[in-house]
Design a protein around this motif. Structure first.
Motif, PDB file in Angstrom:
ATOM      1  N   CYS A 328      -3.207   0.875  -2.169  1.00 35.14           N
ATOM      2  CA  CYS A 328      -3.077   1.681  -0.951  1.00 35.14           C
ATOM      3  C   CYS A 328      -4.229   1.426   0.017  1.00 35.14           C
ATOM      4  CB  CYS A 328      -3.071   3.174  -1.289  1.00 35.14           C
ATOM      5  SG  CYS A 328      -1.505   3.824  -1.885  1.00 35.14           S
ATOM      6  N   VAL A 329      -3.932   1.423   1.297  1.00 37.74           N
ATOM      7  CA  VAL A 329      -4.993   1.453   2.301  1.00 37.74           C
ATOM      8  C   VAL A 329      -5.662   2.820   2.269  1.00 37.74           C
ATOM      9  CG1 VAL A 329      -5.507   1.344   4.774  1.00 37.74           C
ATOM     10  CG2 VAL A 329      -3.908  -0.278   3.762  1.00 37.74           C
ATOM     11  N   VAL A 330      -4.838   3.882   2.243  1.00 43.03           N
ATOM     12  CA  VAL A 330      -5.328   5.252   2.091  1.00 43.03           C
ATOM     13  C   VAL A 330      -4.479   5.936   1.019  1.00 43.03           C
ATOM     14  CG1 VAL A 330      -5.706   7.485   3.204  1.00 43.03           C
ATOM     15  CG2 VAL A 330      -6.090   5.380   4.493  1.00 43.03           C
ATOM     16  N   PHE A 331      -5.098   6.331  -0.072  1.00 45.53           N
ATOM     17  CA  PHE A 331      -4.382   6.933  -1.206  1.00 45.53           C
ATOM     18  C   PHE A 331      -4.324   8.451  -1.023  1.00 45.53           C
ATOM     19  CE2 PHE A 331      -4.304   8.131  -5.879  1.00 45.53           C
ATOM     20  CZ  PHE A 331      -3.007   7.715  -6.096  1.00 45.53           C
ATOM     21  N   GLY A 332      -3.625   8.861   0.044  1.00 43.03           N
ATOM     22  CA  GLY A 332      -3.497  10.282   0.325  1.00 43.03           C
ATOM     23  C   GLY A 332      -2.125  10.795  -0.055  1.00 43.03           C
TER      24      GLY A 332
END
Length: 370
Positions: A328-332
């Motif tokens: 993920c680029v951002v694991f949100g």
């Protein structure tokens, strides 16, 4: 920079690059009013920015798309190859601006914001909270070094020599659906999921957080790379196998039924989780109208949009996937979906298409045995 560092009082240091003195001033004003970030320097062009990066070592770079002396894309490509760092593009709301921005995301930019054509001051101040959110997300993003021409080459290969099908199984019902949600980093993640799909793949419905105007360009770009047809969704159109439908940037995409057929509906209902289109809205409609005939996929993104909806899909009998943290680029959004218990399986991005299609094939085999 980690979340722990930010919580410990470390401010996000931002370098703003834009040829407009007004935009540089507004960006500084917006960013410096946030308690957790600060503009360490501004630059009128990439050549000045290059020296300021060495001097200040910023956490995040905001970069204008079109500038004198050196094009923003040329600078971004060199930057991501030689000194990768989180970049948020500042784009104009024009057709050319849309194309350049999508290319910037291919080259490794984390996200983008738009600046209005007129009323720049008031328009940008309206974007203040969104800009701050994108900078925060970028500061936590996983940025990887981009080899020279990697994206351009993959795009050319996708158009000229399509990869072999992952499967070609006539047992998979045309009533099956793949439902996808994404946000920050999602444009490239969606491309990686769609490009390997065979022409006879089930229909794909996609909610990607993106402003109006960009979704049509995004769909057209993907349509040139994929063996399935990719388009911006239209209200009331039938949802067909071998097609992917992307939610327009101004509306929620909702799955509905008309007799035995699936149809796409667009809704101008208020934003959900601060987003329109919202992933939760799409996922919930799939839970209601497709149930076990749908597969849910939640990809990289900031926030929690889609977590509740993915759980509802799973509870309705759907098999669900979440992208793993490492890819993920951002694991949100995937993290929240996993924490809520809505992910049947966690998969790296490079394996997502194969695992989705393998799951669909196994569903077809079960139908045959019955």
């Amino acid at each position: 920079m980690s979340i722990i560092q930010q919580q410990a009082g470390h401010r996000i240091e931002v370098l703003c690059v834009d040829d407009s003195a007004l935009v540089r001033s507004l960006m500084t004003e917006i960013i410096n009013t946030q308690p957790d970030m600060h503009v360490c320097a501004t630059a009128p062009d990439p050549l000045v920015a290059r020296e300021l990066i060495k001097q200040h070592n910023p956490d995040v770079l905001t970069l204008d798309v079109e500038m004198p002396r050196m094009d923003g894309l040329d600078f971004l490509e060199k930057l991501m190859r030689l000194r990768p760092m989180p970049v948020v593009m500042v784009s104009s709301l024009t057709e050319r601006g849309n194309e350049i921005t999508l290319r910037a995301l291919e080259l490794g930019a984390v996200d983008f914001v738009t600046k209005p054509k007129v009323g720049i001051r008031d328009g940008m101040l309206d974007y203040a909270e969104k800009l701050a959110d994108k900078i925060r997300a970028a500061s936590r993003a996983r940025v990887r070094q981009t080899p020279h021409s990697t994206h351009a080459a993959s795009g050319a290969q996708g158009a000229a020599a399509k990869p072999a099908p992952l499967f070609n199984n006539p047992l998979v019902s045309t009533e099956k659906l793949i439902i996808v949600g994404a946000s920050t980093g999602g444009t490239e993640a969606i491309r990686e999921v769609l490009v390997p799909l065979p022409p006879d793949a089930p229909a794909v419905m996609i909610a990607q957080h993106m402003p109006p105007g960009f979704t049509k360009s995004f769909a057209q770009r993907l349509n040139g790379l994929c063996r399935i047809a990719v388009k911006e969704a239209e209200h009331g159109e039938r949802v067909l196998p071998g097609h992917a439908y992307i939610a327009p940037g101004h509306a929620h995409l909702v799955l509905a039924r008309s007799g035995a057929n699936y149809v796409a509906h667009l809704s101008d209902a208020p934003p959900v989780n601060r987003h329109r289109p919202s992933v939760d809205v799409l996922f919930r409609s799939a839970a209601q109208h497709a149930g076990k005939n749908a597969l849910g996929v939640i990809l990289t993104g900031m926030g929690r949009d889609g977590a509740a909806g993915l759980l509802e899909m799973q509870q309705a009998g759907a098999y669900t996937f979440a992208q793993d943290e490492a890819s993920c680029v951002v694991f949100g959004m995937p993290r929240e979906a996993i924490a809520a218990g809505g992910a049947s399986e966690i998969a790296p991005l490079t394996e997502m298409s194969r695992r989705v299609m393998a799951r669909l094939a196994s569903m077809g085999e079960r139908v045959q045995r019955v």
